[in-house]
Motif scaffolding. Structure first.
Motif, PDB file in Angstrom:
ATOM      1  N   LEU A 187      30.234  79.877   7.592  1.00 38.92           N
ATOM      2  CA  LEU A 187      28.984  80.526   7.174  1.00 38.92           C
ATOM      3  C   LEU A 187      29.264  81.917   6.612  1.00 38.92           C
ATOM      4  CD1 LEU A 187      25.902  80.811   7.037  1.00 38.92           C
ATOM      5  CD2 LEU A 187      25.952  81.541   9.430  1.00 38.92           C
ATOM      6  N   ILE A 188      30.083  82.684   7.338  1.00 42.57           N
ATOM      7  CA  ILE A 188      30.372  84.059   6.913  1.00 42.57           C
ATOM      8  C   ILE A 188      31.096  84.087   5.574  1.00 42.57           C
ATOM      9  CG2 ILE A 188      31.658  86.160   7.491  1.00 42.57           C
ATOM     10  CD1 ILE A 188      31.183  85.442  10.466  1.00 42.57           C
ATOM     11  N   PHE A 189      32.194  83.317   5.481  1.00 46.76           N
ATOM     12  CA  PHE A 189      32.992  83.343   4.254  1.00 46.76           C
ATOM     13  C   PHE A 189      32.296  82.598   3.109  1.00 46.76           C
ATOM     14  CE2 PHE A 189      36.312  84.327   7.353  1.00 46.76           C
ATOM     15  CZ  PHE A 189      36.984  85.350   6.703  1.00 46.76           C
ATOM     16  N   GLY A 190      31.535  81.544   3.440  1.00 51.19           N
ATOM     17  CA  GLY A 190      30.778  80.848   2.404  1.00 51.19           C
ATOM     18  C   GLY A 190      29.721  81.752   1.795  1.00 51.19           C
ATOM     19  N   PHE A 191      29.028  82.528   2.651  1.00 51.50           N
ATOM     20  CA  PHE A 191      28.030  83.478   2.171  1.00 51.50           C
ATOM     21  C   PHE A 191      28.680  84.538   1.289  1.00 51.50           C
ATOM     22  CE2 PHE A 191      25.701  87.492   2.750  1.00 51.50           C
ATOM     23  CZ  PHE A 191      24.443  87.110   2.280  1.00 51.50           C
ATOM     24  N   ALA A 192      29.826  85.030   1.726  1.00 55.84           N
ATOM     25  CA  ALA A 192      30.530  86.049   0.932  1.00 55.84           C
ATOM     26  C   ALA A 192      30.964  85.488  -0.416  1.00 55.84           C
ATOM     27  CB  ALA A 192      31.740  86.565   1.717  1.00 55.84           C
ATOM     28  N   ALA A 193      31.434  84.245  -0.422  1.00 54.80           N
ATOM     29  CA  ALA A 193      31.880  83.627  -1.676  1.00 54.80           C
ATOM     30  C   ALA A 193      30.727  83.484  -2.654  1.00 54.80           C
ATOM     31  CB  ALA A 193      32.508  82.256  -1.385  1.00 54.80           C
ATOM     32  N   ALA A 196      37.872  79.978   5.665  1.00 57.92           N
ATOM     33  CA  ALA A 196      37.565  79.926   7.103  1.00 57.92           C
ATOM     34  C   ALA A 196      38.604  79.075   7.825  1.00 57.92           C
ATOM     35  CB  ALA A 196      36.161  79.358   7.324  1.00 57.92           C
ATOM     36  N   GLY A 197      39.005  77.969   7.226  1.00 59.39           N
ATOM     37  CA  GLY A 197      40.046  77.125   7.813  1.00 59.39           C
ATOM     38  C   GLY A 197      41.382  77.836   7.896  1.00 59.39           C
ATOM     39  N   VAL A 198      41.682  78.616   6.868  1.00 56.20           N
ATOM     40  CA  VAL A 198      42.935  79.372   6.885  1.00 56.20           C
ATOM     41  C   VAL A 198      42.948  80.352   8.061  1.00 56.20           C
ATOM     42  CG1 VAL A 198      44.344  81.046   5.622  1.00 56.20           C
ATOM     43  CG2 VAL A 198      43.259  79.159   4.392  1.00 56.20           C
ATOM     44  N   ILE A 199      41.810  80.999   8.296  1.00 61.66           N
ATOM     45  CA  ILE A 199      41.714  82.003   9.361  1.00 61.66           C
ATOM     46  C   ILE A 199      41.964  81.389  10.738  1.00 61.66           C
ATOM     47  CG2 ILE A 199      40.175  83.645  10.517  1.00 61.66           C
ATOM     48  CD1 ILE A 199      41.133  84.555   7.774  1.00 61.66           C
ATOM     49  N   ILE A 200      41.439  80.188  10.981  1.00 61.97           N
ATOM     50  CA  ILE A 200      41.596  79.569  12.312  1.00 61.97           C
ATOM     51  C   ILE A 200      42.750  78.576  12.339  1.00 61.97           C
ATOM     52  CG2 ILE A 200      39.157  79.849  12.868  1.00 61.97           C
ATOM     53  CD1 ILE A 200      38.735  76.895  12.280  1.00 61.97           C
ATOM     54  N   ARG A 234      29.720  85.122  -6.462  1.00 62.49           N
ATOM     55  CA  ARG A 234      29.540  84.126  -7.518  1.00 62.49           C
ATOM     56  C   ARG A 234      30.712  83.142  -7.595  1.00 62.49           C
ATOM     57  NH1 ARG A 234      25.148  85.447 -10.436  1.00 62.49           N
ATOM     58  NH2 ARG A 234      24.410  87.611 -10.371  1.00 62.49           N
ATOM     59  N   LEU A 235      31.243  82.807  -6.424  1.00 66.96           N
ATOM     60  CA  LEU A 235      32.272  81.792  -6.307  1.00 66.96           C
ATOM     61  C   LEU A 235      31.679  80.580  -5.595  1.00 66.96           C
ATOM     62  CD1 LEU A 235      35.261  84.007  -5.076  1.00 66.96           C
ATOM     63  CD2 LEU A 235      34.858  83.174  -7.405  1.00 66.96           C
ATOM     64  N   PRO A 236      32.278  79.393  -5.760  1.00 69.97           N
ATOM     65  CA  PRO A 236      31.791  78.230  -5.006  1.00 69.97           C
ATOM     66  C   PRO A 236      31.916  78.466  -3.507  1.00 69.97           C
ATOM     67  CG  PRO A 236      33.275  77.545  -6.772  1.00 69.97           C
ATOM     68  CD  PRO A 236      33.370  79.035  -6.692  1.00 69.97           C
ATOM     69  N   ALA A 237      30.932  78.021  -2.739  1.00 68.38           N
ATOM     70  CA  ALA A 237      30.966  78.187  -1.284  1.00 68.38           C
ATOM     71  C   ALA A 237      32.182  77.493  -0.681  1.00 68.38           C
ATOM     72  CB  ALA A 237      29.679  77.638  -0.667  1.00 68.38           C
ATOM     73  N   LEU A 238      32.698  76.450  -1.362  1.00 70.40           N
ATOM     74  CA  LEU A 238      33.872  75.728  -0.867  1.00 70.40           C
ATOM     75  C   LEU A 238      35.060  76.652  -0.673  1.00 70.40           C
ATOM     76  CD1 LEU A 238      32.102  73.358  -1.938  1.00 70.40           C
ATOM     77  CD2 LEU A 238      34.224  72.202  -2.537  1.00 70.40           C
ATOM     78  N   VAL A 239      35.160  77.676  -1.519  1.00 65.38           N
ATOM     79  CA  VAL A 239      36.262  78.635  -1.380  1.00 65.38           C
ATOM     80  C   VAL A 239      36.151  79.335  -0.026  1.00 65.38           C
ATOM     81  CG1 VAL A 239      37.292  80.735  -2.322  1.00 65.38           C
ATOM     82  CG2 VAL A 239      36.458  78.959  -3.871  1.00 65.38           C
ATOM     83  N   GLY A 240      34.937  79.703   0.347  1.00 69.08           N
ATOM     84  CA  GLY A 240      34.731  80.342   1.651  1.00 69.08           C
ATOM     85  C   GLY A 240      35.045  79.412   2.808  1.00 69.08           C
TER      86      GLY A 240
END
Length: 569
Positions: free
Chosen positions: A19-25, A39-43, A29-35
């Motif tokens: 949610l956090i990274f998707g919102f930031a993405a 998020a997966g990379v972080i955890i 103006r980037l696809p939410a998929l990038v966020g």
């Protein structure tokens, strides 16, 4: 309180950070998929701090794959694909072949074996349907000819990748070089796999397409929304699991056909809506789990390899697709739009690299390279789309070849010399032959009113010509197209395309050539309708307003209101 809460912690951390990274993405103006991937990379295990349970994340990802593919099958329309089959089928096959060959070439140069190189090349050849649809929707061009070609192209890619996912497991040992090279045994294994798949497909088409819509109808009759949603999700997951357990078919293929047979039901649209929240939630977990596989150090340790991957995705695929579309005599704008659509990779790439890794074909760095390519290409894709129009203007101004290709002779771009005189003056010029345009054309024909269709879909123009209708191929924004439709002597211009971005230019061209022409415009945007009306663009038909008026008129008439009262609505 249970001692182990791995499932809860994995879901909580995955969805929370997504949610956090998707919102930031999205704000960037980037696809939410990038966020979601970040998020997966972080955890994931390659970054410090909290590490989610990879085993649980993998199983959640499998459910995500099932529901993603179920959604693809639920929206899969054979008729939409057939409408653009002459460009989408050969184009997708050739483009995938080129991208796969490029990927295999660089992988071979890195010393990978045949299996790893093939999986790597294939994973770079297929674009993300999710990213494409969101990009087209944000620009309002899903229902245009450019949008239909791009979506049809990706449907062909999806079907090809489904076949790859089916054939890869039986070929795994041979491709890795660890199994026997007995050709007869290999063919028997492939034949057995295809026989199992054929049996599953036949069962679904002969039995499933009748049973599951009937079951959906029975559940719908109960009036319970929970049971209806449960029926849809249970069918998707159960069919996918049964396909794997009984026929050895992948979860992805099973779920895809579950969606296809559900589409036969009159409640398919509701099924798509009811299952959408759950599909979205598990799709997010799928992308998070994929991000957990990514090792960020690959960007530092293998920068040239990452650059090569991004080059194949963003440059190699787009150039191949652009040349193919141009070769089929489509306008430069169509070639650039389709090329931009393919300048990224997504869902099937992740599924394929996961399968390749589990079969021992793809080396560990292969997953990280593909994921790096996905992250970067998804981030660049909005910029690529934004560059389409400026690049088109620039290349037409700088390149004589581009201008020659844009202005080349095309028999479908002008009316044939044998066209009857009634289509050359006092006729109607109909721009667009979609759902609305087709109905207008039918009514005009029924009333013996001559008309000329201006349509971007060259294949559709060919079919209209074969039916004896007058039609020209091209974008009506180009004055040449309206000139070929004899707009100068027409009595009316009817713009029935869903894309209203270039309506003003069409009207300006028509009035410059024929000052007294009457114009009729379709729009679904109230602000656009108001603006067009203020500019005296002619008769404006706003979709929602016309629907409300028709429904209100019917209600008043059925309630005993006088004809004058109902007509005054």
């Amino acid at each position: 309180m249970p001692h182990s809460v791995s499932l809860i912690s994995t879901i909580a951390a995955g969805l929370g950070l997504a949610l956090i990274f998707g919102f930031a993405a999205v704000r960037l103006r980037l696809p939410a998929l990038v966020g979601y991937l970040l998020a997966g990379v972080i955890i994931g295990p390659f970054t410090p701090g909290f590490v989610a349970d990879a085993g649980i994340a993998s199983q959640l990802a499998e459910i995500g794959v099932m529901l993603l593919m179920f959604g693809v099958g639920l929206h899969f329309s054979l008729s939409d694909l057939l409408a653009v089959r002459k460009i989408a089928v050969p184009g997708a096959v050739v483009q995938m072949t080129v991208a796969t060959a490029l990927g295999m070439g660089v992988a071979h140069g890195w010393g990978w074996n045949l299996g790893g190189a093939l999986v790597f090349g294939l994973s770079l050849s297929c674009a993300s349907t999710v990213v494409l649809l969101r990009a087209l929707e944000s620009r309002g061009i899903v229902d245009t000819i450019n949008g239909r070609i791009a979506v049809g192209w990706l449907v062909v890619e999806d079907l090809a990748m489904v076949l790859v996912l089916v054939l890869l497991p039986p070929l795994g040992s041979w491709l890795s070089g660890k199994g026997a090279t007995d050709v007869d045994a290999l063919w028997k294994l492939i034949g057995l796999t295809l026989l199992q798949v054929g049996g599953f497909v036949a069962l679904m088409l002969l039995v499933g397409r009748r049973f599951f819509p009937w079951m959906l109808w029975q559940v719908q009759r109960t009036g319970s929304r929970e049971l209806f949603t449960l029926c849809v999700v249970a069918a998707a997951v159960s069919i996918a699991f049964g396909a794997t357990a009984l026929f050895g078919v992948s979860f992805a293929l099973g779920a895809f056909f579950a969606g296809m047979v559900m589409r036969e039901s009159e409640f398919s649209h509701r099924a798509a809506q009811e299952s959408l929240p759950l599909r979205d939630a598990f799709a997010v977990l799928f992308f998070v789990s994929v991000g957990m596989l990514f090792d960020p150090w690959v960007l530092i340790e293998r920068p040239l390899q990452v650059l090569a991957v991004v080059g194949i995705i963003v440059v190699g695929k787009t150039v191949a697709a652009g040349l193919l579309v141009t070769a089929f005599r489509y306008p430069l704008n169509t070639a650039l739009t389709v090329s931009a659509s393919l300048a990224q990779i997504g869902e099937f790439s992740f599924i394929l690299v996961g399968l390749g890794a589990s079969l021992g074909l793809l080396p560990p760095e292969g997953q990280s390279l593909v994921l790096a390519g996905a992250l970067i290409s998804m981030a660049l894709n909005p910029l690529v789309f934004k560059a389409v129009e400026p690049f088109q203007q620039w290349i037409l101004a700088k390149s004589a070849l581009a201008r020659k290709l844009e202005a080349r002779d095309d028999p479908m771009a002008e009316l044939p010399p044998t066209t009857e005189a009634k289509y050359l003056s006092h006729h109607v010029v109909l721009v667009g032959y979609g759902r609305v345009g087709r109905r207008i054309a039918t009514a005009l024909s029924a009333n013996h009113i001559p008309f000329v269709v201006a349509e971007q879909n060259r294949e559709l123009v060919e079919r209209l010509r074969a039916q004896g209708l007058a039609a020209v191929s091209g974008d009506a924004v180009d004055p040449v197209v309206l000139i070929q439709a004899h707009i100068a002597k027409a009595r009316m211009l009817v713009i029935a395309t869903p894309d209203t971005l270039d309506v003003r230019q069409m009207i300006a061209t028509a009035r410059a050539l024929n000052p007294g022409i009457e114009t009729v415009v379709r729009t679904h945007n109230e602000a656009e309708a108001t603006l067009l009306d203020s500019e005296h663009a002619g008769r404006i038909f706003l979709g929602e307003q016309e629907l409300a008026q028709s429904m209100t008129r019917h209600v008043l008439e059925r309630s005993g209101a006088s004809l004058s009262q109902s007509q005054g609505v």
